[in-house]
Enzyme design. Sequence first.
Site, PDB file in Angstrom:
ATOM      1  N   ASP A 142      30.098  14.623  75.588  1.00 34.84           N
ATOM      2  CA  ASP A 142      31.541  14.395  75.692  1.00 34.84           C
ATOM      3  C   ASP A 142      32.038  13.498  74.561  1.00 34.84           C
ATOM      4  O   ASP A 142      33.123  13.702  74.019  1.00 34.84           O
ATOM      5  CB  ASP A 142      31.881  13.754  77.040  1.00 34.84           C
ATOM      6  CG  ASP A 142      31.724  14.727  78.207  1.00 34.84           C
ATOM      7  OD1 ASP A 142      31.566  15.940  77.945  1.00 34.84           O
ATOM      8  OD2 ASP A 142      31.766  14.278  79.363  1.00 34.84           O
ATOM      9  N   HIS A 201      25.199  14.607  79.262  1.00 35.25           N
ATOM     10  CA  HIS A 201      26.542  15.160  79.063  1.00 35.25           C
ATOM     11  C   HIS A 201      27.560  14.107  78.614  1.00 35.25           C
ATOM     12  O   HIS A 201      28.540  14.447  77.941  1.00 35.25           O
ATOM     13  CB  HIS A 201      27.022  15.847  80.346  1.00 35.25           C
ATOM     14  CG  HIS A 201      26.303  17.135  80.626  1.00 35.25           C
ATOM     15  ND1 HIS A 201      26.646  18.320  80.020  1.00 35.25           N
ATOM     16  CD2 HIS A 201      25.240  17.417  81.415  1.00 35.25           C
ATOM     17  CE1 HIS A 201      25.848  19.291  80.431  1.00 35.25           C
ATOM     18  NE2 HIS A 201      24.980  18.767  81.289  1.00 35.25           N
ATOM     19  N   ASP A 247      32.682  25.561  65.599  1.00 38.78           N
ATOM     20  CA  ASP A 247      31.683  25.388  66.650  1.00 38.78           C
ATOM     21  C   ASP A 247      30.689  24.317  66.200  1.00 38.78           C
ATOM     22  O   ASP A 247      30.206  24.344  65.063  1.00 38.78           O
ATOM     23  CB  ASP A 247      30.963  26.713  66.910  1.00 38.78           C
ATOM     24  CG  ASP A 247      30.054  26.662  68.126  1.00 38.78           C
ATOM     25  OD1 ASP A 247      30.492  27.113  69.195  1.00 38.78           O
ATOM     26  OD2 ASP A 247      28.917  26.170  68.001  1.00 38.78           O
ATOM     27  N   ASN A 261      23.390  17.546  74.761  1.00 42.33           N
ATOM     28  CA  ASN A 261      23.418  17.438  76.223  1.00 42.33           C
ATOM     29  C   ASN A 261      22.008  17.365  76.804  1.00 42.33           C
ATOM     30  O   ASN A 261      21.736  16.573  77.716  1.00 42.33           O
ATOM     31  CB  ASN A 261      24.167  18.628  76.830  1.00 42.33           C
ATOM     32  CG  ASN A 261      25.667  18.544  76.614  1.00 42.33           C
ATOM     33  OD1 ASN A 261      26.231  17.460  76.489  1.00 42.33           O
ATOM     34  ND2 ASN A 261      26.327  19.700  76.573  1.00 42.33           N
ATOM     35  N   GLU A 291      31.985  23.886  73.229  1.00 38.55           N
ATOM     36  CA  GLU A 291      32.011  23.157  71.960  1.00 38.55           C
ATOM     37  C   GLU A 291      32.716  23.954  70.865  1.00 38.55           C
ATOM     38  O   GLU A 291      32.562  23.672  69.681  1.00 38.55           O
ATOM     39  CB  GLU A 291      30.580  22.823  71.510  1.00 38.55           C
ATOM     40  CG  GLU A 291      29.730  24.004  71.104  1.00 38.55           C
ATOM     41  CD  GLU A 291      29.000  24.689  72.253  1.00 38.55           C
ATOM     42  OE1 GLU A 291      27.999  25.360  71.986  1.00 38.55           O
ATOM     43  OE2 GLU A 291      29.431  24.537  73.416  1.00 38.55           O
TER      44      GLU A 291
END
Length: 216
Positions: free
Chosen positions: A104, A100, A87, A95, A130
């Site tokens: 990404d 975002h 994670d 974000n 994530e």
Amino acid sequence: IVENIALVIKIKPQDIDALFQNKKAIGYIKNYLESARPVLQSKILTEILQKSNMIDGLTGLHNRKYLDIFMETHVLEYKSYAIAMLDIDYFKKVNDSYGHDAGDRVLRGLSEIFKKTIKKEDVAFRFGGEEFLIFMPTSKDAYETIKKIKDMFEKTIFEIGETSLNKTLSAGISYYKEDAPSAWQVIKNADIALYDAKHSGRNKIVLFKDIKEKDQ
């Protein structure tokens, strides 16, 4: 999609007589393939759609849907394996602070590290958001594989506008048989180990067996 697919048939005759017989049959083969073309196209398209439905569009890794299939079928082929849950630490801040698109890029960056680092027989999945899962049949190398991914990710610099950004990750690892008798329990144990890693400082790898020993 289908128009760009070519079907290649290779005919290898055993002797000169067979070669002449094959040449005579070429016309029949062409006619058969032409009449069967709609069926072949439909089958190929179905297989393409099924495969694409098992791939995460952003990262190119296998998705959660394929994980369900993998755990119920393919995993039975292995007598030993390790599963890691990973994670990205404080991913929400990326974000929130940069948008975002930046998030990404970080996700794609980690997935590229997976592809460069894991062994051919290992399988990587985007578990959700994530969070990622890596299935490793060579369980004795599991920690070293995840450590290499962790170190590479920490050193990766993401250029977001005028900002240089780097992130860390936390991971939990569990082993089949040693930690649990079933695949889904191994995943659960890896998730427990990940939870421990994130709530004891982050940016670390925790083995489920170490949690067991600590609790005993």
